[in-house]
Design a protein around this motif. Structure first.
Motif, PDB file in Angstrom:
ATOM      1  N   GLU A   1      14.636  -5.393  47.548  1.00  0.00           N
ATOM      2  CA  GLU A   1      15.575  -5.191  46.457  1.00  0.00           C
ATOM      3  C   GLU A   1      14.966  -5.630  45.124  1.00  0.00           C
ATOM      4  OE1 GLU A   1      20.314  -5.717  46.424  1.00  0.00           O
ATOM      5  OE2 GLU A   1      19.192  -7.541  46.765  1.00  0.00           O
ATOM      6  N   PRO A   2      15.044  -4.767  44.091  1.00  0.00           N
ATOM      7  CA  PRO A   2      14.524  -5.155  42.778  1.00  0.00           C
ATOM      8  C   PRO A   2      15.530  -6.011  42.006  1.00  0.00           C
ATOM      9  CG  PRO A   2      15.286  -2.886  42.706  1.00  0.00           C
ATOM     10  CD  PRO A   2      15.477  -3.367  44.119  1.00  0.00           C
ATOM     11  N   TRP A   3      15.007  -7.030  41.342  1.00  0.00           N
ATOM     12  CA  TRP A   3      15.825  -7.953  40.561  1.00  0.00           C
ATOM     13  C   TRP A   3      15.256  -8.083  39.155  1.00  0.00           C
ATOM     14  CZ3 TRP A   3      20.141 -10.869  42.024  1.00  0.00           C
ATOM     15  CH2 TRP A   3      20.541 -10.698  43.362  1.00  0.00           C
ATOM     16  N   LEU A   4      16.127  -8.362  38.212  1.00  0.00           N
ATOM     17  CA  LEU A   4      15.751  -8.632  36.838  1.00  0.00           C
ATOM     18  C   LEU A   4      16.132 -10.069  36.509  1.00  0.00           C
ATOM     19  CD1 LEU A   4      17.257  -5.372  35.309  1.00  0.00           C
ATOM     20  CD2 LEU A   4      14.813  -5.871  35.606  1.00  0.00           C
ATOM     21  N   VAL A   5      15.247 -10.741  35.771  1.00  0.00           N
ATOM     22  CA  VAL A   5      15.503 -12.118  35.342  1.00  0.00           C
ATOM     23  C   VAL A   5      15.173 -12.188  33.854  1.00  0.00           C
ATOM     24  CG1 VAL A   5      14.926 -14.556  35.694  1.00  0.00           C
ATOM     25  CG2 VAL A   5      14.774 -12.953  37.611  1.00  0.00           C
ATOM     26  N   ASP A   6      16.078 -12.755  33.057  1.00  0.00           N
ATOM     27  CA  ASP A   6      15.775 -12.951  31.637  1.00  0.00           C
ATOM     28  C   ASP A   6      14.534 -13.816  31.506  1.00  0.00           C
ATOM     29  OD1 ASP A   6      17.674 -11.625  29.994  1.00  0.00           O
ATOM     30  OD2 ASP A   6      19.197 -13.083  30.606  1.00  0.00           O
ATOM     31  N   LEU A   7      13.601 -13.394  30.653  1.00  0.00           N
ATOM     32  CA  LEU A   7      12.404 -14.213  30.443  1.00  0.00           C
ATOM     33  C   LEU A   7      12.770 -15.597  29.916  1.00  0.00           C
ATOM     34  CD1 LEU A   7       9.605 -11.930  28.987  1.00  0.00           C
ATOM     35  CD2 LEU A   7       9.672 -13.075  31.177  1.00  0.00           C
ATOM     36  N   ALA A   8      13.808 -15.660  29.102  1.00  0.00           N
ATOM     37  CA  ALA A   8      14.227 -16.946  28.546  1.00  0.00           C
ATOM     38  C   ALA A   8      14.730 -17.892  29.635  1.00  0.00           C
ATOM     39  CB  ALA A   8      15.305 -16.743  27.496  1.00  0.00           C
ATOM     40  N   ASP A   9      15.236 -17.351  30.747  1.00  0.00           N
ATOM     41  CA  ASP A   9      15.755 -18.177  31.840  1.00  0.00           C
ATOM     42  C   ASP A   9      14.744 -18.386  32.951  1.00  0.00           C
ATOM     43  OD1 ASP A   9      18.163 -18.445  30.575  1.00  0.00           O
ATOM     44  OD2 ASP A   9      19.174 -16.904  31.747  1.00  0.00           O
ATOM     45  N   SER A  10      13.731 -17.555  32.976  1.00  0.00           N
ATOM     46  CA  SER A  10      12.731 -17.714  34.037  1.00  0.00           C
ATOM     47  C   SER A  10      11.699 -18.727  33.582  1.00  0.00           C
ATOM     48  CB  SER A  10      12.068 -16.378  34.359  1.00  0.00           C
ATOM     49  OG  SER A  10      11.349 -15.905  33.253  1.00  0.00           O
ATOM     50  N   GLY A  11      11.013 -19.243  34.531  1.00  0.00           N
ATOM     51  CA  GLY A  11       9.957 -20.185  34.215  1.00  0.00           C
ATOM     52  C   GLY A  11       8.617 -19.569  34.534  1.00  0.00           C
ATOM     53  N   GLU A  12       7.737 -20.377  34.921  1.00  0.00           N
ATOM     54  CA  GLU A  12       6.386 -19.946  35.251  1.00  0.00           C
ATOM     55  C   GLU A  12       6.362 -19.193  36.581  1.00  0.00           C
ATOM     56  OE1 GLU A  12       2.061 -22.158  35.612  1.00  0.00           O
ATOM     57  OE2 GLU A  12       3.855 -23.302  35.129  1.00  0.00           O
ATOM     58  N   VAL A  13       5.402 -18.310  36.720  1.00  0.00           N
ATOM     59  CA  VAL A  13       5.185 -17.577  37.961  1.00  0.00           C
ATOM     60  C   VAL A  13       3.847 -18.037  38.525  1.00  0.00           C
ATOM     61  CG1 VAL A  13       4.834 -15.307  38.992  1.00  0.00           C
ATOM     62  CG2 VAL A  13       6.455 -15.581  37.106  1.00  0.00           C
TER      63      VAL A  13
ATOM     64  N   GLY B   1      10.161 -13.376  19.479  1.00  0.00           N
ATOM     65  CA  GLY B   1       9.786 -12.077  20.025  1.00  0.00           C
ATOM     66  C   GLY B   1      11.003 -11.297  20.485  1.00  0.00           C
ATOM     67  N   THR B   2      10.738 -10.175  21.119  1.00  0.00           N
ATOM     68  CA  THR B   2      11.815  -9.315  21.578  1.00  0.00           C
ATOM     69  C   THR B   2      12.309  -9.768  22.942  1.00  0.00           C
ATOM     70  OG1 THR B   2      10.222  -7.833  22.603  1.00  0.00           O
ATOM     71  CG2 THR B   2      10.851  -7.348  20.330  1.00  0.00           C
ATOM     72  N   ALA B   3      13.533  -9.351  23.245  1.00  0.00           N
ATOM     73  CA  ALA B   3      14.106  -9.670  24.552  1.00  0.00           C
ATOM     74  C   ALA B   3      13.340  -8.908  25.622  1.00  0.00           C
ATOM     75  CB  ALA B   3      15.577  -9.284  24.579  1.00  0.00           C
ATOM     76  N   ALA B   4      13.150  -9.536  26.757  1.00  0.00           N
ATOM     77  CA  ALA B   4      12.460  -8.888  27.870  1.00  0.00           C
ATOM     78  C   ALA B   4      12.979  -9.468  29.171  1.00  0.00           C
ATOM     79  CB  ALA B   4      10.961  -9.065  27.747  1.00  0.00           C
ATOM     80  N   TRP B   5      12.826  -8.683  30.196  1.00  0.00           N
ATOM     81  CA  TRP B   5      13.191  -9.124  31.532  1.00  0.00           C
ATOM     82  C   TRP B   5      11.948  -9.130  32.397  1.00  0.00           C
ATOM     83  CZ3 TRP B   5      17.686  -5.108  31.834  1.00  0.00           C
ATOM     84  CH2 TRP B   5      18.792  -5.598  31.128  1.00  0.00           C
ATOM     85  N   LEU B   6      11.977  -9.972  33.397  1.00  0.00           N
ATOM     86  CA  LEU B   6      10.920 -10.016  34.394  1.00  0.00           C
ATOM     87  C   LEU B   6      11.453  -9.349  35.646  1.00  0.00           C
ATOM     88  CD1 LEU B   6       8.121 -11.090  35.196  1.00  0.00           C
ATOM     89  CD2 LEU B   6       9.246 -13.185  35.954  1.00  0.00           C
ATOM     90  N   GLY B   7      10.717  -8.392  36.174  1.00  0.00           N
ATOM     91  CA  GLY B   7      11.120  -7.712  37.394  1.00  0.00           C
ATOM     92  C   GLY B   7      10.454  -8.356  38.597  1.00  0.00           C
ATOM     93  N   VAL B   8      11.251  -8.660  39.614  1.00  0.00           N
ATOM     94  CA  VAL B   8      10.722  -9.216  40.859  1.00  0.00           C
ATOM     95  C   VAL B   8      11.336  -8.450  42.025  1.00  0.00           C
ATOM     96  CG1 VAL B   8      10.384 -11.539  39.882  1.00  0.00           C
ATOM     97  CG2 VAL B   8      12.490 -11.015  41.104  1.00  0.00           C
ATOM     98  N   GLU B   9      10.667  -8.512  43.143  1.00  0.00           N
ATOM     99  CA  GLU B   9      11.209  -7.905  44.359  1.00  0.00           C
ATOM    100  C   GLU B   9      11.466  -9.012  45.364  1.00  0.00           C
ATOM    101  OE1 GLU B   9       9.906  -3.945  46.227  1.00  0.00           O
ATOM    102  OE2 GLU B   9       8.902  -5.494  47.419  1.00  0.00           O
ATOM    103  N   ALA B  10      12.677  -9.044  45.882  1.00  0.00           N
ATOM    104  CA  ALA B  10      13.049 -10.012  46.920  1.00  0.00           C
ATOM    105  C   ALA B  10      13.529  -9.192  48.109  1.00  0.00           C
ATOM    106  CB  ALA B  10      14.152 -10.936  46.430  1.00  0.00           C
TER     107      ALA B  10
END
Length: 170
Positions: free
Chosen positions: A38-50, A26-35
């Motif tokens: 502050e907004p953060w981006l995480v590579d979907l390939a590096d993130s795990g389950e939510v 599939g295409t590259a995507a990022w997961l957006g989270v707020e900590a």
């Protein structure tokens, strides 16, 4: 009127996207989270389950940012309050709080407690901003979205080898 999607359907959809990204399809995507705020981006390939933040067992004699140990389907995960780890306020554990299981791909049962999920983000909608030279390697990359909002990009690999992150004891 927008189609209503149940939380279960959304979680299944997101889980499928995470698995696809982890497999390199599939295409590259990022997961957006707020900590914190502050907004953060995480590579979907590096993130795990939510997952929704469960009750965690506290661990004595650990850093204040170490939220505890969580049992996720029979596996114990070390949970770091990501906002508190960065020096911000502790994350309020409410209905929006989530655990991002980040260490599985790298052989560690590690999770980040975040304030809330901001959804999937298309990297094409972001422009590279000047890096933050004062930030640690895992937080130096920054991007700007089409609205001018600055986002930090989390390097999970660099975070998991950071000595401050790994040293949870006093």
């Amino acid at each position: 009127m927008a189609r209503k999607v149940s939380l279960r359907d959304f979680q299944e959809y997101l889980s499928g996207r995470l698995k696809t990204a982890a497999q390199g399809k599939g295409t590259a995507a990022w997961l957006g989270v707020e900590a914190g705020n502050e907004p953060w981006l995480v590579d979907l390939a590096d993130s795990g389950e939510v997952v929704q933040a469960p009750v965690m067992m506290s661990v004595p004699l650990t850093q204040p940012w170490f939220a505890g140990i969580a049992n996720i389907r029979g596996n114990l995960h070390a949970v770091t309050d990501f906002s508190a780890f960065r020096g911000g306020a502790a994350t309020t554990q409410n209905a929006s709080a989530r655990l991002l299981l980040v260490g599985t791909k790298f052989g560690a049962n590690s999770a980040l407690l975040v304030s809330r999920m901001l959804g999937l983000k298309n990297p094409e909608n972001f422009a590279l901003a000047a890096p933050d030279d004062a930030a640690p390697a895992w937080a130096a990359a920054r991007y700007t979205d089409v609205n001018g909002q600055v986002w930090r990009k989390l390097s999970v690999r660099d975070l998991l080898v950071d000595q401050d992150f790994m040293n949870i004891g006093f």
